[in-house]
Design a protein around this motif. Structure first.
Motif, PDB file in Angstrom:
ATOM      1  N   ALA A 233     102.882 -27.178  41.365  1.00 48.70           N
ATOM      2  CA  ALA A 233     101.600 -26.580  41.066  1.00 48.70           C
ATOM      3  C   ALA A 233     101.208 -25.684  42.263  1.00 48.70           C
ATOM      4  O   ALA A 233     100.709 -24.464  41.892  1.00 48.70           O
ATOM      5  N   ILE A 234     101.438 -25.891  43.473  1.00 50.02           N
ATOM      6  CA  ILE A 234     101.344 -25.148  44.679  1.00 50.02           C
ATOM      7  C   ILE A 234     102.017 -24.015  44.641  1.00 50.02           C
ATOM      8  O   ILE A 234     101.536 -22.549  44.868  1.00 50.02           O
ATOM      9  N   GLU A 235     103.359 -23.848  44.207  1.00 45.86           N
ATOM     10  CA  GLU A 235     104.202 -22.783  43.813  1.00 45.86           C
ATOM     11  C   GLU A 235     103.554 -21.837  42.871  1.00 45.86           C
ATOM     12  O   GLU A 235     103.492 -20.546  42.901  1.00 45.86           O
ATOM     13  N   ALA A 236     103.151 -22.358  41.911  1.00 46.18           N
ATOM     14  CA  ALA A 236     102.649 -21.515  40.583  1.00 46.18           C
ATOM     15  C   ALA A 236     101.313 -20.967  41.052  1.00 46.18           C
ATOM     16  O   ALA A 236     101.136 -19.544  40.803  1.00 46.18           O
ATOM     17  N   VAL A 237     100.594 -21.418  42.043  1.00 45.74           N
ATOM     18  CA  VAL A 237      99.066 -20.869  42.365  1.00 45.74           C
ATOM     19  C   VAL A 237      99.552 -19.860  43.351  1.00 45.74           C
ATOM     20  O   VAL A 237      99.045 -18.808  43.236  1.00 45.74           O
ATOM     21  N   LYS A 238     100.498 -20.161  44.065  1.00 47.12           N
ATOM     22  CA  LYS A 238     101.083 -19.006  45.341  1.00 47.12           C
ATOM     23  C   LYS A 238     101.545 -17.809  44.611  1.00 47.12           C
ATOM     24  O   LYS A 238     101.031 -16.736  44.887  1.00 47.12           O
ATOM     25  N   THR A 239     102.293 -17.921  43.219  1.00 47.47           N
ATOM     26  CA  THR A 239     102.757 -16.891  42.638  1.00 47.47           C
ATOM     27  C   THR A 239     101.685 -15.979  41.914  1.00 47.47           C
ATOM     28  O   THR A 239     101.620 -14.781  41.814  1.00 47.47           O
ATOM     29  N   LEU A 240     100.531 -16.900  41.396  1.00 52.28           N
ATOM     30  CA  LEU A 240      99.406 -16.269  40.562  1.00 52.28           C
ATOM     31  C   LEU A 240      98.555 -15.427  41.700  1.00 52.28           C
ATOM     32  O   LEU A 240      97.897 -14.332  41.516  1.00 52.28           O
ATOM     33  N   LYS A 241      98.201 -15.948  42.817  1.00 52.14           N
ATOM     34  CA  LYS A 241      97.418 -15.613  43.908  1.00 52.14           C
ATOM     35  C   LYS A 241      98.184 -14.145  44.472  1.00 52.14           C
ATOM     36  O   LYS A 241      97.517 -13.171  44.699  1.00 52.14           O
ATOM     37  N   ALA A 242      99.464 -14.182  44.507  1.00 54.09           N
ATOM     38  CA  ALA A 242     100.114 -12.912  45.078  1.00 54.09           C
ATOM     39  C   ALA A 242     100.117 -11.870  43.969  1.00 54.09           C
ATOM     40  O   ALA A 242      99.914 -10.546  44.277  1.00 54.09           O
ATOM     41  N   ALA A 243     100.305 -12.226  42.437  1.00 51.39           N
ATOM     42  CA  ALA A 243      99.996 -11.233  41.559  1.00 51.39           C
ATOM     43  C   ALA A 243      98.567 -10.809  41.393  1.00 51.39           C
ATOM     44  O   ALA A 243      98.274  -9.411  41.153  1.00 51.39           O
ATOM     45  N   ASN A 244      97.676 -11.704  41.730  1.00 58.25           N
ATOM     46  CA  ASN A 244      96.092 -11.318  41.561  1.00 58.25           C
ATOM     47  C   ASN A 244      95.835 -10.338  42.528  1.00 58.25           C
ATOM     48  O   ASN A 244      94.876  -9.506  42.500  1.00 58.25           O
ATOM     49  N   ASP A 245      96.554 -10.407  43.806  1.00 54.21           N
ATOM     50  CA  ASP A 245      96.106  -9.434  44.862  1.00 54.21           C
ATOM     51  C   ASP A 245      96.856  -8.427  45.161  1.00 54.21           C
ATOM     52  O   ASP A 245      96.620  -7.468  46.037  1.00 54.21           O
ATOM     53  N   ALA A 246      97.775  -7.963  44.094  1.00 53.35           N
ATOM     54  CA  ALA A 246      98.379  -6.634  43.975  1.00 53.35           C
ATOM     55  C   ALA A 246      97.432  -5.601  43.843  1.00 53.35           C
ATOM     56  O   ALA A 246      96.429  -5.698  43.324  1.00 53.35           O
ATOM     57  N   VAL A 247      98.002  -4.272  44.303  1.00 57.36           N
ATOM     58  CA  VAL A 247      96.972  -3.175  44.179  1.00 57.36           C
ATOM     59  C   VAL A 247      97.322  -2.378  42.947  1.00 57.36           C
ATOM     60  O   VAL A 247      98.680  -1.983  42.792  1.00 57.36           O
ATOM     61  N   TYR A 248      96.360  -2.077  42.222  1.00 57.42           N
ATOM     62  CA  TYR A 248      96.743  -1.322  41.079  1.00 57.42           C
ATOM     63  C   TYR A 248      95.597  -0.049  41.080  1.00 57.42           C
ATOM     64  O   TYR A 248      94.800  -0.073  41.784  1.00 57.42           O
ATOM     65  N   PHE A 249      96.111   0.845  40.609  1.00 56.62           N
ATOM     66  CA  PHE A 249      95.216   2.233  40.628  1.00 56.62           C
ATOM     67  C   PHE A 249      94.912   2.842  39.176  1.00 56.62           C
ATOM     68  O   PHE A 249      95.856   2.826  38.257  1.00 56.62           O
ATOM     69  N   LEU A 250      93.716   3.263  39.099  1.00 53.79           N
ATOM     70  CA  LEU A 250      93.210   3.782  37.872  1.00 53.79           C
ATOM     71  C   LEU A 250      93.366   5.321  38.347  1.00 53.79           C
ATOM     72  O   LEU A 250      92.670   5.721  39.342  1.00 53.79           O
ATOM     73  N   PRO A 251      94.030   6.277  37.387  1.00 52.80           N
ATOM     74  CA  PRO A 251      93.671   7.413  37.483  1.00 52.80           C
ATOM     75  C   PRO A 251      92.448   8.209  37.293  1.00 52.80           C
ATOM     76  O   PRO A 251      91.458   7.717  36.652  1.00 52.80           O
ATOM     77  N   ASP A 252      92.409   9.340  37.605  1.00 55.34           N
ATOM     78  CA  ASP A 252      91.114  10.065  37.732  1.00 55.34           C
ATOM     79  C   ASP A 252      90.565  10.643  36.288  1.00 55.34           C
ATOM     80  O   ASP A 252      89.402  10.611  36.029  1.00 55.34           O
ATOM     81  N   ASP A 253      91.394  10.605  35.252  1.00 52.44           N
ATOM     82  CA  ASP A 253      91.028  10.839  33.868  1.00 52.44           C
ATOM     83  C   ASP A 253      90.632   9.547  33.406  1.00 52.44           C
ATOM     84  O   ASP A 253      90.310   9.846  31.969  1.00 52.44           O
ATOM     85  N   ALA A 254      90.362   8.569  33.799  1.00 52.30           N
ATOM     86  CA  ALA A 254      89.817   7.185  33.138  1.00 52.30           C
ATOM     87  C   ALA A 254      88.263   7.317  33.713  1.00 52.30           C
ATOM     88  O   ALA A 254      87.811   6.125  34.000  1.00 52.30           O
TER      89      ALA A 254
END
Length: 338
Positions: A233-254
């Protein structure tokens, strides 16, 4: 290809050609054209379904609604599974609507309204109550099938409507985010592994909260058959937190608040997200064009309809990197996974 007409028999054979290892490159190219025709004509039935649904729940701002045309890669994957539908023409979720509601009471109310629609297909809907009968993975929700006959394409087409509570949706999108992060297939019930067992227990935790308002940690632990699985469970949460904290970018045309369609383009390995507003004329051709350009399968493309950017982020938090509420819920109740 939308100007012509193709029989359902030919559609079924095209699905077979796409999944058969014996198909030539020419066969696959011809089959792809037919399958994209089949997906394209589902835009009409998706629009009809969204209009019917929004007409019922227009006064309820707490219900989130969006629609999508099924991805080509998901269609091919589904046709190749052991539990696949008979063929492509009997796949009822080429067009799909997603509704997220606050709680179980609201879900049952909205479901009953949908069941009163003329397009509601009771016989085909009967086996899709995943609250009374959860999937092996733990997935819960209620699905309804709508059908429409009086279409420009002269086919009878179907739309699958997914209804989930906020908590059920948080669980389901966390599963999808975990699958993307570690290349697993929990969403498709490949769950005989530690992460699969964690999410099945997490689904029971969500069900207990919604149905009883409290958690029975003993019943959740019992799903582990006596195995202590807190590290999983701790490992799954760690994986989810890492994915959740990833950086995403929205382009200017949105920058528009609302568009006819949005093309969501996620490249998980690069942690980038592009969100492109499209009008109804350009949407499908752009979608198919971008799919065709993704020869390595690195992009996760979804064409959605009927929602603002703000609602889209709530309906597809796995793309926007926001499953923090689910992570907090699990961290608060980690003792149930010991």
């Amino acid at each position: 290809m939308s100007a012509g007409w193709i029989s359902k028999t030919k559609v079924g054979k095209a699905g077979e050609a796409l999944t058969s290892p014996l198909s030539s490159s020419e066969d696959r190219a011809a089959a792809l054209a037919v399958v994209n025709y089949w997906r394209e004509i589902h835009a009409e039935v998706l629009q009809r379904a969204l209009e019917d649904i929004e007409g019922l729940i227009a006064v309820d701002s707490e219900v989130l609604v969006a629609g999508r045309i099924k991805k080509l890669s998901t269609i091919v994957d589904k046709l190749g599974r052991a539990d696949a539908p008979f063929d492509l023409q009997t796949m009822y979720d080429i067009a799909g609507c997603r509704l997220v509601v606050p709680d179980l009471e609201a879900l049952e109310r909205v479901y009953s309204e949908i069941a009163d629609l003329p397009a509601f297909d009771a016989p085909k809907t009967g086996r899709h109550d995943y609250i009374a009968h959860p999937r092996p993975s733990g997935y819960r929700g209620r699905h309804a099938i709508l059908h429409y006959c009086d279409l420009v394409c002269n086919h009878k087409l179907f739309v699958e409507v997914q209804l989930r509570t906020v908590l059920q949706h948080a669980w389901a999108t966390s599963v999808e985010m975990h699958d993307v992060a570690v290349k697993s297939r929990l969403k498709f019930n490949e769950i005989d592994n530690p992460a699969g067992r964690f999410f099945k227990k997490a689904a029971l935790l969500v069900a207990q909260l919604e149905e009883r308002g409290e958690i029975n940690a003993g019943a959740i632990r019992d799903l582990a058959d006596g195995r202590p699985e807190l590290p999983c469970a701790i490992e799954a949460v760690k994986t989810l937190k890492a994915a959740n904290d990833a950086v995403y970018f929205l382009p200017d045309d949105a920058n528009e608040d609302v568009a006819d369609y949005y093309l969501v383009d996620l490249i998980a390995d690069e942690q980038t997200l592009e969100l492109t507003p499209l009008d109804s004329i350009a949407a499908l051709s752009r979608y198919f064009e971008e799919e065709g350009a993704d020869r390595d399968g690195e992009r996760d493309l979804v064409l959605t309809k009927g929602s603002s950017k703000e609602k889209l982020a709530k309906l597809y938090p796995n793309y926007f990197g926001d499953i923090s509420d689910f992570v907090k819920l699990i961290e608060k109740n980690l003792d149930a996974f010991a």
